[in-house]
Write a protein that holds these residues in place. Structure first.
Motif, PDB file in Angstrom:
ATOM      1  N   HIS A 243      33.743  36.968  38.966  1.00 37.68           N
ATOM      2  CA  HIS A 243      33.949  38.100  38.066  1.00 37.68           C
ATOM      3  C   HIS A 243      34.596  39.255  38.842  1.00 37.68           C
ATOM      4  CE1 HIS A 243      30.937  35.769  35.936  1.00 37.68           C
ATOM      5  NE2 HIS A 243      31.241  36.452  34.847  1.00 37.68           N
ATOM      6  N   CYS A 244      35.310  40.114  38.122  1.00 30.39           N
ATOM      7  CA  CYS A 244      35.904  41.289  38.762  1.00 30.39           C
ATOM      8  C   CYS A 244      34.806  42.329  39.001  1.00 30.39           C
ATOM      9  CB  CYS A 244      37.018  41.869  37.887  1.00 30.39           C
ATOM     10  SG  CYS A 244      36.430  42.793  36.454  1.00 30.39           S
ATOM     11  N   CYS A 245      35.176  43.452  39.607  1.00 28.48           N
ATOM     12  CA  CYS A 245      34.189  44.473  39.952  1.00 28.48           C
ATOM     13  C   CYS A 245      33.551  45.112  38.717  1.00 28.48           C
ATOM     14  CB  CYS A 245      34.810  45.540  40.844  1.00 28.48           C
ATOM     15  SG  CYS A 245      36.188  46.395  40.080  1.00 28.48           S
TER      16      CYS A 245
ATOM     17  N   HIS B  12      34.099  41.410  34.406  1.00 35.11           N
ATOM     18  CA  HIS B  12      34.913  40.511  33.583  1.00 35.11           C
ATOM     19  C   HIS B  12      35.116  39.193  34.328  1.00 35.11           C
ATOM     20  CE1 HIS B  12      36.611  44.617  32.310  1.00 35.11           C
ATOM     21  NE2 HIS B  12      35.707  44.262  31.406  1.00 35.11           N
ATOM     22  N   GLU B  13      34.990  38.099  33.610  1.00 33.46           N
ATOM     23  CA  GLU B  13      35.093  36.781  34.242  1.00 33.46           C
ATOM     24  C   GLU B  13      36.531  36.476  34.654  1.00 33.46           C
ATOM     25  OE1 GLU B  13      33.682  32.179  33.521  1.00 33.46           O
ATOM     26  OE2 GLU B  13      33.631  33.579  31.851  1.00 33.46           O
ATOM     27  N   PHE B  14      36.669  35.881  35.836  1.00 35.76           N
ATOM     28  CA  PHE B  14      37.967  35.379  36.263  1.00 35.76           C
ATOM     29  C   PHE B  14      38.144  33.992  35.648  1.00 35.76           C
ATOM     30  CE2 PHE B  14      37.723  38.148  40.221  1.00 35.76           C
ATOM     31  CZ  PHE B  14      38.770  38.961  39.844  1.00 35.76           C
ATOM     32  N   ASP B  15      38.737  33.935  34.458  1.00 32.45           N
ATOM     33  CA  ASP B  15      39.036  32.654  33.826  1.00 32.45           C
ATOM     34  C   ASP B  15      40.538  32.585  33.592  1.00 32.45           C
ATOM     35  OD1 ASP B  15      39.503  34.271  31.622  1.00 32.45           O
ATOM     36  OD2 ASP B  15      37.689  33.669  30.566  1.00 32.45           O
TER      37      ASP B  15
ATOM     38  N   TYR C 171      45.356  36.947  36.391  1.00 32.88           N
ATOM     39  CA  TYR C 171      46.740  36.728  36.796  1.00 32.88           C
ATOM     40  C   TYR C 171      46.820  36.893  38.300  1.00 32.88           C
ATOM     41  CZ  TYR C 171      47.648  41.748  37.380  1.00 32.88           C
ATOM     42  OH  TYR C 171      47.618  43.048  37.802  1.00 32.88           O
ATOM     43  N   ARG C 172      47.852  36.326  38.867  1.00 34.95           N
ATOM     44  CA  ARG C 172      48.083  36.417  40.313  1.00 34.95           C
ATOM     45  C   ARG C 172      49.097  37.520  40.591  1.00 34.95           C
ATOM     46  NH1 ARG C 172      44.664  33.693  43.811  1.00 34.95           N
ATOM     47  NH2 ARG C 172      43.867  31.935  42.647  1.00 34.95           N
ATOM     48  N   ALA C 173      48.709  38.444  41.427  1.00 35.62           N
ATOM     49  CA  ALA C 173      49.614  39.506  41.853  1.00 35.62           C
ATOM     50  C   ALA C 173      50.659  38.902  42.796  1.00 35.62           C
ATOM     51  CB  ALA C 173      48.818  40.605  42.556  1.00 35.62           C
TER      52      ALA C 173
ATOM     53  N   THR D  89      46.790  37.689  45.303  1.00 35.68           N
ATOM     54  CA  THR D  89      45.407  38.007  44.935  1.00 35.68           C
ATOM     55  C   THR D  89      45.213  37.874  43.429  1.00 35.68           C
ATOM     56  OG1 THR D  89      45.918  40.358  44.755  1.00 35.68           O
ATOM     57  CG2 THR D  89      45.097  39.576  46.886  1.00 35.68           C
ATOM     58  N   ARG D  90      43.965  37.621  43.030  1.00 32.28           N
ATOM     59  CA  ARG D  90      43.637  37.533  41.610  1.00 32.28           C
ATOM     60  C   ARG D  90      43.383  38.927  41.057  1.00 32.28           C
ATOM     61  NH1 ARG D  90      38.566  33.812  41.340  1.00 32.28           N
ATOM     62  NH2 ARG D  90      38.079  35.137  43.102  1.00 32.28           N
ATOM     63  N   LYS D  91      43.847  39.163  39.857  1.00 31.38           N
ATOM     64  CA  LYS D  91      43.633  40.442  39.189  1.00 31.38           C
ATOM     65  C   LYS D  91      43.082  40.182  37.790  1.00 31.38           C
ATOM     66  CE  LYS D  91      45.546  42.873  42.481  1.00 31.38           C
ATOM     67  NZ  LYS D  91      44.831  43.777  43.320  1.00 31.38           N
TER      68      LYS D  91
END
Length: 148
Positions: free
Chosen positions: A104-106, A109-112, A117-119, A123-125
């Motif tokens: 999950h982000c800070c 929100h779940e990283f699904d 998206y990939r910056a 890195t994952r955003k």
């Protein structure tokens, strides 16, 4: 003339000291990075890789040796596992490993697939957080324009 692997194993074990935690601490030459070094023939090799090969056999192509105990100076064969570089990094304790394990982000929100998206730097955003930031910026611009 081929080397006798038993002699290498005996020389290797002369440079090992068991620790209270179960590790085999390398007492021979150590690189500045903390990994042991061991001479096999004319080559100087990483001691943990030599340990793996002496007790488990050849390291498969494309794999690296992971210290399951997280000690660079440990050469105990059952503390070593051949894994992909990706798995080795994810098992680590550094910031890259911690971020790779995040689900999950800070803001929670779940990283699904739909929300991630990939910056350009890899890195994952979080898409939801990015949309909220864009809305806040848009609102600030509108307020600034209305005030002038």
């Amino acid at each position: 003339m081929p080397r006798n692997p038993r002699n290498d194993a005996d020389r290797f074990l002369d440079k090992v000291t068991p620790t209270a935690g179960g590790c085999w601490q390398w007492t021979g030459s150590v690189k500045p990075s903390g990994y042991g070094q061991f001479r096999v023939g004319a080559r100087i090799r990483s001691a943990h890789r030599v340990a793996y090969e002496l007790w488990h056999g050849e390291i498969p192509d494309g794999l690296v040796i992971d210290h399951l105990c997280h000690r660079r100076d440990c050469v105990r064969p059952d503390h070593l596992e051949a894994v992909t570089q990706r798995i080795n990094i994810r098992r680590g304790v550094n910031i890259a490993a911690r971020r790779a394990r995040q689900t999950h982000c800070c803001r929670g929100h779940e990283f699904d697939a739909a929300n991630t998206y990939r910056a350009p730097n890899g890195t994952r955003k979080c898409r939801r957080c990015r949309a909220m930031a864009q809305n806040r910026a848009r609102h600030r611009r509108e307020v600034a324009c209305a005030a002038s």
